[in-house]
Design a protein around this motif. Structure first.
Motif, short mmCIF file in Angstrom:
data_model
loop_
_atom_site.label_atom_id
_atom_site.label_comp_id
_atom_site.label_asym_id
_atom_site.label_seq_id
_atom_site.Cartn_x
_atom_site.Cartn_y
_atom_site.Cartn_z
N UNK A 80 0.83 -1.20 0.00
CA UNK A 80 0.00 0.00 0.00
C UNK A 80 0.87 1.25 0.00
N UNK A 81 1.93 1.24 0.81
CA UNK A 81 2.82 2.39 0.89
C UNK A 81 3.52 2.64 -0.45
N UNK A 82 4.00 1.61 -1.08
CA UNK A 82 4.66 1.77 -2.39
C UNK A 82 3.69 2.31 -3.43
N UNK A 118 6.54 5.93 8.04
CA UNK A 118 7.85 5.46 8.50
C UNK A 118 7.86 5.36 10.03
N UNK A 119 7.31 6.38 10.70
CA UNK A 119 7.29 6.39 12.17
C UNK A 119 6.52 5.20 12.73
N UNK A 120 5.36 4.93 12.15
CA UNK A 120 4.56 3.79 12.61
C UNK A 120 5.26 2.47 12.25
N UNK A 121 5.85 2.41 11.07
CA UNK A 121 6.48 1.17 10.59
C UNK A 121 7.66 0.77 11.47
N UNK A 161 16.01 5.07 12.54
CA UNK A 161 15.60 6.13 13.47
C UNK A 161 16.10 7.49 12.99
N UNK A 162 17.36 7.53 12.56
CA UNK A 162 17.94 8.79 12.10
C UNK A 162 17.19 9.32 10.88
#
Length: 423
Positions: A6-8, A369-372, A389-390
């Motif tokens: 879905x993200x892609x 990204x944060x949730x993943x 994280x960075x």
């Protein structure tokens, strides 16, 4: 369908929408001609192409289930449809009337997809009203409306996730249009409209009130009108359910990203350890700045009529909310994105276009990204040894910088002779 797939797909859609925005920006003369004679046709076709047809494709052909807040909205709508009493019989973090409003499409089609379509139709209605308001002010109004349809943030958060934050701008827009029509003795009507908005959307809309009171000529009169509507409503709720009507306020205690606190936390934790489960003080601290900055801007423009600065003050208020509130998240950009397009962005300037596109991409990519990566809280600089994280932290910083840029441009619009203050 897997989350990564879905993200892609979202990234590919974002790319296509971005190319569409670039093409639209280069065709100013064409859209100017259409605005003079074919605006309804162009707007209608754009709605069909960028909202209704994708809705059919996603939810009817591919048969995707609604995501984001829609399952919770559907739960509330079904409970409201069944005659439940808000806050007592079902959970809600919105104003008391909201659940009953979103139950309207469920009466017609008992499916969560109906609520998504309802959100899309509401967004289109607000955009059309915005275009009609700016049409006589700018030859680029239709072009800006089509650019909005193409913005990835609006496409993803409203069409795919069914977010309702654009209703904030809809309420402010109705208030603004009223002050454009009623240039004197507007406090009674403005008070009625504001009270209705507070009963309809979210308690968050009250953040705009202090700045509005600075701008109006008779603030006490406006407050009396609001109290005449609001106090009986609050009294009735308390009579029925006690203090359960405070449920929307309690929802603001969850720490989210991106905001000034989330990017500053690695350094704050050097001095103060943050208890994420008892963080209400952070939002109260952020609330001071969220209210103070728009009030300061309103004070700077107090010599102007409210109808000259209300859209800018609205933008400043909700940008500040995203910058200073520790519970603010990326989806809230939908609250003011439409206003920013028409009021702040100059598509003739490359920097404006770059920031607009960057904000939209960041707003779509960063939350995923944060949730993943399991929603990390950056409590120390050592965490950035993990490259994922960075990367996410850099996305947060870029997001906050975009918010601050919008705030600066908004201030420049309100006080153009004092640009060095925020330059």
């Amino acid at each position: 369908m897997p989350v990564l797939t879905v993200f892609y797909i979202k990234l590919l859609i974002n790319l296509g929408l971005t190319l569409g925005i670039i093409w639209t920006i280069t065709r100013s003369d064409l859209f100017s001609r259409w605005q003079s004679g074919n605006d309804k046709l162009v707007f209608g076709l754009s709605f069909l192409l960028f909202r209704f047809v994708p809705w059919i494709g996603i939810f009817l052909i591919v048969n995707e289930e609604p995501r984001g807040d829609i399952p919770f909205f559907f739960y509330k709508a079904v409970a409201a449809k069944a005659g439940g009493f808000v806050y007592r019989d079902f959970w809600s973090y919105h104003a008391p009337l909201y659940a009953y409003i979103i139950s309207i499409p469920v009466w017609l089609w008992h499916n969560a997809r109906a609520i998504v379509l309802f959100m899309v139709l509401m967004e289109a209605g607000i955009l059309w009203l915005t275009y009609q308001t700016y049409k006589s002010r700018s030859p680029r109004a239709l072009q800006l409306a089509i650019i909005y349809f193409l913005l990835p943030a609006g496409f993803m958060y409203i069409l795919v996730d069914g977010q309702e934050e654009v209703w904030f701008w809809g309420a402010a827009l109705v208030m603004w249009r009223y002050t454009l029509k009623q240039t004197v003795n507007y406090e009674i009507g403005l008070g009625i409209l504001y009270a209705i908005a507070l009963l309809t959307i979210k308690v968050t809309f009250i953040l705009l009130l202090p700045a509005v009171l600075v701008l109006v000529k008779k603030p006490v009169k406006m407050l009396i009108v609001m109290a005449a509507i609001g106090l009986p409503a609050v009294g009735f709720l308390y009579w029925q359910i006690g203090d359960l009507f405070l449920m929307p306020i309690r929802h603001t205690e969850q720490l989210m990203t991106p905001n000034l606190f989330s990017v500053g936390r690695p350094f704050i934790e050097f001095f103060v350890k943050i208890d994420a489960k008892n963080s209400g003080l952070l939002n109260w601290f952020g609330l001071l700045f969220t209210v103070f900055v728009p009030v300061f801007m309103a004070f700077k423009s107090r010599h102007k009529h409210i109808n000259q600065v209300l859209p800018s003050i609205f933008i400043a208020c909700f940008v500040c909310m995203m910058v200073f509130q520790a519970s603010a998240m990326g989806a809230y950009v939908i609250a003011y994105l439409m206003a920013v397009i028409f009021e702040i962005i100059d598509i003739r300037k490359t920097v404006h276009v770059v920031v607009l596109l960057a904000l939209n991409w960041l707003t779509v990519v960063q939350p995923f990204v944060w949730v993943y990566i399991k929603q990390p809280a950056y409590t120390s600089l050592g965490m950035f040894g993990d490259i994922s994280f960075l990367f996410e932290y850099i996305l947060e910083i870029l997001n906050v910088l975009c918010f601050l840029w919008i705030l600066r441009e908004t201030y420049r619009k309100i006080a153009p002779s004092e640009n060095p203050v925020l330059a």
